[in-house]
Every structure is written in structure tokens, then in C-alpha cells.
Design an enzyme around this catalytic site. Structure first.
Site, short mmCIF file in Angstrom:
data_model
loop_
_atom_site.label_atom_id
_atom_site.label_comp_id
_atom_site.label_asym_id
_atom_site.label_seq_id
_atom_site.Cartn_x
_atom_site.Cartn_y
_atom_site.Cartn_z
N THR A 130 0.80 -1.08 0.25
CA THR A 130 0.28 0.11 0.50
C THR A 130 0.36 1.16 0.07
OG1 THR A 130 -1.79 -1.70 0.75
CG2 THR A 130 -2.19 1.21 0.86
N TYR A 132 -12.14 -4.61 -5.54
CA TYR A 132 -13.07 -4.05 -6.65
C TYR A 132 -14.18 -4.86 -6.31
CZ TYR A 132 -15.78 -1.42 -9.73
OH TYR A 132 -17.19 -0.94 -10.21
N TYR A 178 -1.92 -11.36 1.84
CA TYR A 178 -2.11 -9.74 2.46
C TYR A 178 -3.21 -9.71 2.03
CZ TYR A 178 -1.38 -4.93 2.64
OH TYR A 178 -1.15 -3.38 2.60
N LYS A 186 0.85 -11.54 5.85
CA LYS A 186 0.82 -10.10 5.99
C LYS A 186 -1.29 -9.63 6.61
CE LYS A 186 0.62 -5.47 5.62
NZ LYS A 186 0.41 -4.57 4.81
#
Length: 304
Positions: free
Chosen positions: A54, A117, A143, A171
């Protein structure tokens, strides 16, 4: 404190900054600045690096730019610390393509965010990770950041994903401590990394071995000290440092979303420039920049 996980050939542990992507003033990719930042965090005590998370603004980059970021970081610090490259995308096809490119560039592992999305059910999520894991020989780290992707993984879905050959860890940025605690309890064979600066100490307490910290992008030595204190059995010291991380995290949250880290880097005495954020993300204005500098000086993190 568990140092290794049977399913993880990299035995990831310690501080794993989600390194930033540098941009020139015209918002074009700056690979030299990107590589320099990776070098900076490694010299500050990072045990691995995670480009294209990110903080790396991966969703704002073209596929070719993403590949260049991985190449730049591997060329700079590969062989010194593990480079686990973010390769996630909304489609499985694109994720596989980026995974293959990262493997070709010499990355040591792949970080695969849940597709975003479109809503994703458990069957689709499991099949996605199955196909990505089969695409290369590199270990895959899930993730989990449902606040950004809109797709949370159930513990049942994680059970199925964990059984996939090549999946090495996770993560977690959900900030759902009960979920993370149960995931760690059910899968001691995997590596787990705490993905929120608000939960670094808590993550270590419940079994995480790695800390994926945005604060470590600007102040890697602070988070490295926290991890080292915990590993040495000095939990009181680790708690104190977590308290300082809270203060830094709050300071960095001033102004537009995610602008704090790059602004803090520009305030530090470093010999590289990572530039601003790529539009539509915004860089801090001068008032916020001045206020951030004052807060970081008050925390004794800036010279002068």
C-alpha cells in the site's frame, strides 16, 4: 518467540518495511529514488523489504512500472535481505503475470493481496491463491487488508489457502486481533506478519514473527529497536517503543491519506528524494509539513 515457520523457506522475521515508490516532480517513476529508499531501510535495521505494498502505491502503477520497481529494489538490496514483492491485482491473470515477472527479476517471495473491487467468495479466493502459487516456485504470502480491498477472508477460507503448496504466510492488516490470533493458532506452520503500526507489540505477543510497518519506512531504527527489545525478552522496553510508535503514527496521519511517510523522509537528513505521491493522492501542504516537522522534533526524531 517462534523464529521460523515450517512452511516458510525464507523464515521471515523482524522488520519488513513496505517500501515507498519514488516519483519525479512530473509523477514519472524514479527507480533510483525507489532503490535508495530500500537501501535506507536496510541500513536502518530492516530484515526484509516489501516493495509494492500500500505504501508503495502499487495500485497507481502500470504493470511495466511495477516490474521496474521490483527490478530496482532487487538490484539494490537483493542478496542482503529477502525481497518480497507485491504482485496482487484484481484479476488472477494479471496477478500471475506480475508474479512471473517478479520471479524473473530475482525476488525472493511474493505478497499477494486479496483481489479487490469485485466481491469475492471463499471458493474464488482459494482458487486465486492456488493459481498464483502454482505460477512460480517462490513462497507466497497472503496480504489481508479488507478495509482497502473490500474482501475479507474467513478462517475457513484461510484453512484451505494454507493447505496450498507454496503458501508460506500471511500479512494481516485487518486490525481484527481475534481473527489473527485464531489464524495463528490454527496454522503454526505459517509465518504471520503484523501489518498495522498500532499492533506491532500485540502482534508479537500473539505469535507474529514479522512487523510490516509504515513507520519503519521513515524511522526504521525505531521499529527495529522495538523488535530487538522484544526478541531479547525486554517486553517492558518493547512496550515503551510501541508507545512511541503510536505517537509517530499519529503524527504521520496528519494531512492527506498516506502523505506523512514521504513528508517525514523529506524532513530527515537523507541523501535521496522520494518525491510526492502520485495523483489522485496528495502531498502535504506547507502548513501540515511545518506541523509534522514540529511534532517529530518534539519526539526527538529530527535534527535541528
Amino acid at each position: 518467540m517462534q523464529d521460523t515457520s515450517p512452511a516458510d523457506p525464507l523464515s521471515l522475521h523482524g522488520v519488513v518495511p513496505p517500501t515507498v515508490t519514488a516519483f519525479a516532480p512530473d509523477e514519472s517513476l524514479d527507480t533510483e529514488g525507489t532503490a535508495a529508499h530500500a537501501r535506507f531501510v536496510v541500513e536502518g535495521g530492516a530484515d526484509a523489504v516489501f516493495p509494492l505494498g500500500t505504501n508503495g502505491e502499487f495500485a497507481l502503477l502500470s504493470p511495466a512500472e511495477r516490474d521496474r520497481v521490483v527490478e530496482a529494489v532487487v538490484d539494490e538490496v537483493g542478496g542482503e535481505v529477502p525481497v518480497i514483492a507485491g504482485v496482487g491485482a484484481p484479476s488472477t491473470r494479471e496477478t500471475v503475470a506480475r508474479a512471473e515477472a517478479a520471479a524473473g527479476a530475482g525476488a525472493d517471495g511474493l505478497v499477494v493481496v486479496t483481489p479487490y473491487y469485485y466481491p469475492l467468495d471463499a471458493t474464488a479466493a482459494v482458487e486465486h491463491y492456488r493459481r498464483v502459487a502454482a505460477a512460480t516456485d517462490l513462497p507466497v504470502y497472503v496480504y489481508h487488508i479488507p478495509s482497502k480491498t473490500g474482501n475479507a477472508l474467513s478462517l475457513g477460507a484461510l484453512d484451505e489457502i494454507a493447505a496450498i503448496d507454496g503458501v508460506a504466510g500471511l500479512k494481516d492488516s485487518s486490525k481484527d486481533v481475534p481473527w489473527l490470533g485464531q489464524a495463528i493458532d490454527a496454522h503454526p506452520e505459517l509465518t504471520f506478519m503484523a501489518g498495522s503500526d498500532s499492533l506491532l507489540f500485540a502482534g508479537l505477543e500473539i505469535g507474529c514473527t514479522g512487523l510490516v510497518s509504515a513507520v519503519a519506512n521513515a524511522f526504521p531504527e525505531l521499529v527495529a529497536d522495538l523488535y530487538d527489545a522484544y526478541a531479547a525478552g525486554e517486553e517492558w522496553r518493547a512496550r515503551e517503543l510501541q508507545s512511541q510508535v503510536y505517537d509517530v503514527r499519529d503524527a504521520l496521519k496528519r494531512g492527506p491519506y498516506m502523505a506523512g511517510v514521504k513528508t517525514a523522509l523529506s524532513l530527515r537528513d537523507v541523501d535521496f528524494d522520494v518525491g510526492g505521491l502520485r495523483s489522485p493522492l496528495r502531498t502535504m501542504d506547507e502548513d501540515d509539513r511545518t506541523a509534522l516537522a514540529a511534532e517529530l522534533r518534539a519526539l526527538d526524531l529530527l535534527r535541528g
